[in-house]
Design an enzyme around this catalytic site. Structure first.
Site, PDB file in Angstrom:
ATOM      1  N   GLN A 167       0.840  -1.200   0.000  1.00  0.00           N
ATOM      2  CA  GLN A 167       0.000   0.000   0.000  1.00  0.00           C
ATOM      3  C   GLN A 167       0.875   1.249   0.000  1.00  0.00           C
ATOM      4  OE1 GLN A 167      -2.356   1.472   3.529  1.00  0.00           O
ATOM      5  NE2 GLN A 167      -4.074   0.823   2.258  1.00  0.00           N
ATOM      6  N   GLY A 168       0.790   2.043  -1.044  1.00  0.00           N
ATOM      7  CA  GLY A 168       1.555   3.277  -1.166  1.00  0.00           C
ATOM      8  C   GLY A 168       0.654   4.491  -1.027  1.00  0.00           C
TER       9      GLY A 168
ATOM     10  N   SER B 195       0.558   6.768   2.423  1.00  0.00           N
ATOM     11  CA  SER B 195       1.141   7.815   3.263  1.00  0.00           C
ATOM     12  C   SER B 195       2.454   8.345   2.693  1.00  0.00           C
ATOM     13  CB  SER B 195       1.396   7.276   4.676  1.00  0.00           C
ATOM     14  OG  SER B 195       0.179   6.925   5.305  1.00  0.00           O
TER      15      SER B 195
ATOM     16  N   SER C   6       3.337  -0.923   3.430  1.00  0.00           N
ATOM     17  CA  SER C   6       3.252  -2.287   3.977  1.00  0.00           C
ATOM     18  C   SER C   6       3.696  -3.325   2.956  1.00  0.00           C
ATOM     19  CB  SER C   6       1.814  -2.578   4.420  1.00  0.00           C
ATOM     20  OG  SER C   6       1.354  -1.600   5.311  1.00  0.00           O
TER      21      SER C   6
ATOM     22  N   GLU D  51     -10.470  -1.337   4.675  1.00  0.00           N
ATOM     23  CA  GLU D  51      -9.401  -1.419   5.665  1.00  0.00           C
ATOM     24  C   GLU D  51      -9.942  -1.250   7.075  1.00  0.00           C
ATOM     25  OE1 GLU D  51      -4.867   0.272   6.198  1.00  0.00           O
ATOM     26  OE2 GLU D  51      -6.333   1.542   5.222  1.00  0.00           O
TER      27      GLU D  51
END
Length: 387
Positions: A128-129, A131, A163, A249
């Site tokens: 997951q990109g 933040s 992550s 999420e």
């Protein structure tokens, strides 16, 4: 309201319990926490077993490659898997619980066909990109930019707390396709892309956590080219797509962990009886209150899963209520574990110690508690927005 199980659901539970009882003893030994290639292979192997047995993607719609199971069957699966000590999704977390459901809900037929089957089989892992160093809680302030060049976007910027980036094949990436200006809200210039992690210009730098693990990383993007065809949703409509991702999420991705916490609570009570801490009435009341809280969270989980089914598979804002309550309950659970275990809770190799360290991040990860309170206040209670 009929809260009893149907014959079909009882049969599903019995068959699942039998399969778990036969399959789990056949699994290889779990790899070291620091062996991420080994952990990926282990998690992928478990996912393939689920796929071959018909238990992968129970909560996904049939037209997305899922099994189309009922919400109750999905919850039964989570209950029985956790109680049997089955492996968690691990490195498959983002693909199975975030990116996959988002593509199922928002992607084209071609995108579903390309990306969803490998996720369900355990063949491909996602990270997951979202933040960035300057855009954590204020995610809409992200500045990683994507400039259109023919059939590609050329991407420059960086991400943090990505992550499973070390072992991922794909990244669900948020980029700015329209510069921040004063004439429109900043969240309207964002797009949601699927980026191959082996693309030229992608650099991954692992981040070591307090517990010593490296499941997060910094990701640096230097003129990375991503096909426009990899965009999910329309250009500059990525914020809406992102809200779909975050609803998964916060709304359904943690449901298996509630079962795990309820099991941990029982083990904690047993440990307190064994070492004499059970004689403390204050501790007993605390354990009793936690028992009630996790019981209520499980009921809220059931409601959220049922609501998501009724609304086309996408959880609603009730997920923020769950995320807020669960984050704090989990932290208190492991603070209580430290009280029961005393000095033994300080040993990294000790039972529950790593879980306690991990719990510290839960009020930040997947949207801080402050953000969740704002969502609950504005979207559920109807309170005015701050100025």
């Amino acid at each position: 309201m009929d809260l009893t199980y149907t014959d079909e659901e009882r049969d599903f539970r019995a068959r699942l319990r039998e399969w778990l009882g036969k399959t789990l003893p056949e699994l290889p030994a779990r790899p070291s926490p620091d062996d991420w290639p080994g952990r990926r292979a282990y998690d992928a192997g478990w996912q393939r077993r689920l796929y071959d047995a018909g238990y992968a993607g129970l909560h996904w719609p049939v037209d997305a490659g899922g099994r189309g199971a009922t919400p109750t069957q999905h919850l039964i699966f989570l209950e029985e898997s956790e109680r049997a000590g089955a492996p968690y999704v691990g490195a498959g977390f983002v693909g199975l619980l975030h990116a996959g459901p988002t593509i199922a809900a928002e992607g084209t037929a071609e995108q579903r066909a390309r990306w969803l089957p490998p996720v369900l089989r355990g063949d491909e892992v996602w990270c997951q990109g979202f933040s960035e160093p300057g855009a954590g809680s204020d995610l809409a302030a992200l500045r990683t930019r994507a400039v259109r060049d023919g059939d590609d976007y050329v991407i420059t910027g960086s991400k943090i707390w990505t992550s499973h980036a070390e072992v991922a094949d794909w990244c669900e990436l948020l980029v700015r396709t329209r510069p921040i200006g004063e004439d429109f809200p900043k969240h309207r210039g964002i797009s949601w892309l699927a980026m191959p992690m082996d693309a030229p210009g992608v650099t991954v730098r692992p981040l070591r956590t307090l517990a010593g693990s490296t499941e997060f990383a910094e990701v640096f993007l230097d003129e990375v080219r991503v096909p426009v065809a990899n965009r999910v949703g329309e250009e500059n409509d990525g914020w809406r797509v992102t809200m779909v991702t975050l609803s998964f999420e916060r709304g359904t991705a943690f449901v298996g962990e509630v079962v795990a916490c309820r099991r941990t609570l029982g083990e904690l009570a047993a440990a307190a009886r064994a070492n004499g801490r059970w004689d403390d009435p204050v501790l007993r009341r605390r354990l009793g209150r936690l028992y009630g809280e996790f019981g209520a969270l499980w009921r809220l989980t059931q409601w959220n899963v049922s609501e998501s089914e009724a609304s086309g598979g996408v959880p609603g804002v009730g997920g923020s209520v769950f995320k807020l309550a669960y984050s704090h309950a989990r932290q208190e659970l492991y603070d209580t574990a430290a009280e029961v275990l005393g000095a033994d809770s300080l040993a990294l190799e000790g039972e529950w110690t790593l879980d306690r360290l991990s719990s510290l991040s839960y009020t930040i990860a997947a949207g801080t508690s402050q953000i969740q309170r704002n969502i609950v206040a504005e979207r559920i209670l109807g309170l005015p927005k701050g100025r």
